[in-house]
Design an enzyme around this catalytic site. Structure first.
Site, PDB file in Angstrom:
ATOM      1  N   VAL A   1     -63.295 121.879  -5.413  1.00 13.96           N
ATOM      2  CA  VAL A   1     -63.279 121.917  -3.730  1.00 13.96           C
ATOM      3  C   VAL A   1     -64.934 122.088  -3.495  1.00 13.96           C
ATOM      4  O   VAL A   1     -65.685 122.705  -4.018  1.00 13.96           O
ATOM      5  CB  VAL A   1     -62.391 122.718  -3.296  1.00 13.96           C
ATOM      6  N   GLU A   2     -64.701 121.725  -2.166  1.00  7.06           N
ATOM      7  CA  GLU A   2     -66.102 121.998  -1.412  1.00  7.06           C
ATOM      8  C   GLU A   2     -67.362 121.263  -2.170  1.00  7.06           C
ATOM      9  O   GLU A   2     -68.412 121.719  -2.523  1.00  7.06           O
ATOM     10  CB  GLU A   2     -66.373 123.294  -1.032  1.00  7.06           C
ATOM     11  N   GLY A   3     -66.968 119.958  -2.682  1.00 11.64           N
ATOM     12  CA  GLY A   3     -68.160 119.435  -3.598  1.00 11.64           C
ATOM     13  C   GLY A   3     -68.003 119.657  -4.952  1.00 11.64           C
ATOM     14  O   GLY A   3     -68.249 120.815  -5.457  1.00 11.64           O
TER      15      GLY A   3
END
Ligand SMILES: Cc1cc2nc3c(=O)[nH]c(=O)nc-3n(C[C@H](O)[C@H](O)[C@H](O)COP(=O)(O)OP(=O)(O)OC[C@H]3O[C@@H](n4cnc5c(N)ncnc54)[C@H](O)[C@@H]3O)c2cc1C
Length: 809
Positions: free
Chosen positions: A500-502
């Site tokens: 998640v988040e990149g």
């Protein structure tokens, strides 16, 4: 003659080393050459050659018109023709956030006062009270097994507790009813909760990270803020943010979700100007329970209701989830963690224009808004969760290694296990230091987008490492899931943080160096901007300035890297004392090497560096590990230069510097033009590889820190939920460790007696009776051994279930 050669070398070297202005070094060299001319040491022919070279270099460099005409202008033309275009999304990513410490690391000569002058992390009174009060209470309430295996959700009383105590409003200002906590407090709260339940931590994390709250704070209209922020603070609205869809994951800018400007009836009114939306999103955390959906989509205006343009770009809106056309509520099953996560879809959903975050002014600015808001959240939540995993592993895997015996000795004393423990301790120290330094940056007004990528990918990767090692050390105790296993579920959660988040592969190979080089390099972005400047005259002036600054920068780094390589960076000035000073010097050395190699990579590969992810990934590793060295040095000093923490500091520095070296070596070995790789290799590592990593003796000292209670162990694991209750999955380990330490002396007496054949191996009860009979131990000692034995048996036990129906036994 040799003396003069030396004088010229020193002048050129010193000018490059100290980055003197070209007029200064030109003058110094000219004066030296003049004196040399009158010294009669060489013939007229040599002097003519020397003066010709000197003037050929110095005149174009110092006479602006000549320089512009014969050097800068042709190069500018070449760059205009050959430079790849930067896409709009790339440009918006580049414009987002700020450059902070990464800029210093790219400079080759970091100014440490920028870090050392930052305050040591400290909570406000209200934050400390919150951590000691509601957070502690929440942690005690959380039963992760029940959440994940029986309820598949947080219990109602936990949801209510979270809302009542405003856990979802840590970033919301007090004037809107929020807690307005610092990044430090925010991170520390998530870290503490994560050790008890990742489900609870993620639930708390998301509303405080990238989502409606943050976007409203930065871009919302006054009406939107006044309406939504108080409702988000009290938990009356549960937010989620939907960017990802089946066709757009890492490349979120490629989303096929659309909004078309049109007019329709809404809320009893006709002819309302608004947007008709169609979308399909997935993986959206809190989506299934959200009342407020932040949505990213591409906006079109085919009927020109807003203006001439048809394609308006990515736009963000806040959508109430109970309006017609929205399909939301289904869940994904996310690696056995039961936070709310699921898909959502919208079919011809009509919303009024006022639902666009920031209103009509922010039409088409969605990507910039996301990029600007992404970095601080990314620097807080997942690094907090990862550091928590490091600290919990250090504390409890250490305790387990001391109480779990095989071949009659604690497993932590075996060198094989010790290797793993040293990694766990060292990584936990590094993670905490990097977390804290980044938070201090955020709390002092920085918004470093490259560093946020660094800590996200580095700390989650290090978490993966420590949890894997912990699993190995716990053996079956980690594998057999059940109410008393705290580790297995953390292991299952690793891929969530990685993705998640990149997702990490992309963050490492594309974002950190790819965008970092352009943003943080002192000249690259200036050159690119100069090339793209619309005014030709200004373009040339700016380009010329950046180009010659850049050339001087490369020469300087070349000289500095070589000099540091020859001298082991012994003579470079650095702050601090003793070992701290030594490592600051090494960091300066690696920074110069990194700067030189970065420039060489950019110059040789140009725009194709984007595709050469194996090169940019390694450069990202080098940059990241230099950040880790900075962080641990700051952390050590912030914690008061404690001598007992030295093994951790040295381990962290040795390991990180070794990683920098190996990353640079990896680039050099695979350099696209091998001969240049070899030359740079000689320049930056002229004698030998300087770093060997942490050695076994140091590893032994570091591992031992986890096996016995001490101030260092407490500092290393500070901030996690701590208990020594015998009926708690983690507490039982601490409980057993404490009792085992109290039983060590009588146990030793019994062991000695067994060794000389005085007592035979037998069940514990009779063994203790026999030892008392022989006056080896007294009743109190026997009781201590027995308590330790029972506590250990409890701590190493694993859960059992019935064959039918999987009921816990
Ligand atoms: C539990 C969970 C919660 C989430 N919560 C949210 C949420 O609340 N809101 C939201 O909008 N999204 C959310 N996401 C989505 C998340 O951001 C994406 O999963 C993530 O961006 C990756 O997309 P993907 O899974 O489709 O993988 P893909 O994009 O298909 O990537 C697959 C792999 O390819 C790699 N890769 C892709 N492109 C490149 C490249 N150019 N160079 C190198 N490697 C590359 C990636 O690093 C990854 O390893 C969540 C996801 C999960 C699993």
């Amino acid at each position: 003659m040799l003396t003069w050669l030396l004088i010229f070398t020193v002048i050129i070297g010193a000018a490059a080393y100290y980055r003197l202005p070209q007029i200064v070094w030109s003058a110094a060299l000219g004066i030296a050459l003049l004196i040399f001319t009158f010294s009669d040491l060489t013939g007229i022919a040599t002097m003519v050659i020397l003066w010709t070279i000197y003037l050929a270099v110095v005149i174009p460099l110092n006479v602006t018109n000549i320089r512009h005409k014969y050097i800068s202008e042709p190069l500018l033309q070449f760059m205009r023709n050959s430079m790849p275009n930067i896409s709009q999304t790339e440009q918006e990513a580049l414009d987002a956030g700020k450059v902070w410490w990464e800029g210093e690391l790219f400079s080759g000569d970091p100014d440490y006062s920028k870090i050392r002058d930052l305050p040591a992390p400290k909570f406000s009174i209200a934050e400390q009270a919150f951590i000691d009060g509601p957070v502690e209470e929440l942690c005690a309430m959380l039963d992760d097994w029940k959440i994940c295996n029986e309820d598949f959700d947080l219990p109602v009383e936990v949801w209510d507790f979270l809302k009542k105590h405003k856990f979802f409003a840590m970033i919301i200002p007090k004037k809107y009813g929020g807690l307005e906590f610092s990044a430090l407090a925010h991170s520390s709260i998530v870290m503490k909760i994560a050790g008890r339940s990742i489900t609870a931590a993620v639930t708390v994390m998301v509303p405080n990270s990238l989502g409606p709250g943050k976007l409203l704070l930065h871009y919302g209209t006054d009406e939107q803020k006044d309406y939504y922020l108080p409702r988000l603070s009290t938990g009356d609205e549960i937010p989620c943010f939907a960017l990802t869809g089946p066709e757009a994951g890492s490349d979120a800018g490629a989303m096929p979700d659309t909004g078309v400007i049109c007019k329709d009836s809404f809320d009893g009114k006709d002819d309302v100007l608004g947007i008709r939306l169609n979308w399909e999103k997935r993986y959206i955390t809190l989506g299934p329970v959200a009342t407020l959906l932040g949505l990213a989509f591409k906006l079109y205006d085919p009927d020109h209701l807003l203006g001439d343009e048809v394609e308006l770009g990515i736009t963000l809106a806040l959508i109430k989830t109970d309006i017609p056309g929205i399909d939301i509520g289904n869940r994904h099953f996310t690696s056995n963690h039961m936070f709310m996560n699921g898909p959502n879809r919208g079919k011809d959903v009509f919303i009024p224009m006022e639902w666009i975050i920031g209103g009509v002014d922010y039409v088409g600015k969605g990507w910039t808004m996301l990029m600007n808001c992404l970095s601080d959240g990314r620097a807080i939540s997942l690094p907090a969760l990862s550091t928590g995993a490091g600290k919990y592993s250090a504390r409890y895997t250490g305790a387990y290694s001391r109480i779990r015996k095989q071949f009659k000795i604690p497993i932590g004393y075996f060198e094989g296990v010790e290797e793993g423990l040293a990694q766990i301790a060292g990584q936990a120290y590094i993670m905490d230091a990097a977390r804290l330094l980044t938070l201090t940056g955020l709390d002092t007004g920085e918004n470093p987008s490259v560093i946020s990528g660094v800590v996200k990918y580095q700390l989650t990767e290090r978490m993966r490492k420590v949890i894997n090692l912990s699993m190995d050390i716990h053996g079956g105790h980690g594998i057999c899931m059940g109410p008393s296993n705290f580790l297995g579920r953390a292991y299952q959660g690793i891929p969530i943080s990685i993705t998640v988040e990149g997702a990490n592969i992309l963050t490492r190979t594309m974002i950190v160096f790819g965008q970092g080089a352009l943003r943080s390099h002192p000249y690259l972005l200036k050159e690119v901007e100069a090339v793209n400047h619309p005014d030709p005259e200004q373009s040339l002036i700016l380009f010329d300035d950046a180009l010659f600054g850049h050339a001087g920068f490369i020469i300087s780094n070349f000289v500095r890297a070589f000099w540091f390589g020859l001298t082991g960076a012994k003579f470079v000035s650095a702050p601090g004392k003793g070992i701290v000073k030594k490592y600051y010097k090494q960091l300066t050395r690696m920074s110069a090497c990194f700067a030189l190699l970065s420039d060489a990579s950019v110059l040789i590969l140009g725009g194709s560096l984007k595709r050469k992810e194996k090169i940019s990934g390694r450069l990202a590793d080098a940059l990241s590990n230099m950040y880790m060295v900075t962080a641990v040095l700051k952390h050590f000093e912030d914690q008061g230069n404690k001598t007992s923490d030295l093994p951790l500091l040295i381990w962290a520095c040795e390991d990180s510097l070794y990683n920098v070296q190996e990353a640079l070596k990896g680039v050099l070995r695979n350099f696209p033009v091998p001969v240049i790789g070899k030359i740079i290799n000689f320049v930056i590592f002229p004698l030998t590889k300087p770093y060997g990593g942490a050695n076994d003796k140091l590893g032994h000292k570091v591992a031992r820190l986890l096996l016995t209670p001490s101030d260092t162990r407490d500092r290393l694991t500070k901030g996690i939920y701590w208990t020594d209750k015998a009926d708690d999955p983690m507490g039982r380990l601490e409980h057993a460790l404490n009792l085992s330490l109290q039983a060590e002396e009588p146990e030793r007496k019994i062991r000695d007696a067994m060794r000389i054949g005085l007592i035979k191996q037998q069940p514990i009860e009779s063994l203790l009776e026999k030892a008392m009979e022989l006056d080896l131990i007294d009743q109190d000692e026997a009781d201590r051994v027995k308590s330790a034995y029972e506590a250990t048996a409890n701590a190493i036990s694993v859960d059992e279930f019935t064959k039918e129906g999987w009921k816990p036994v």
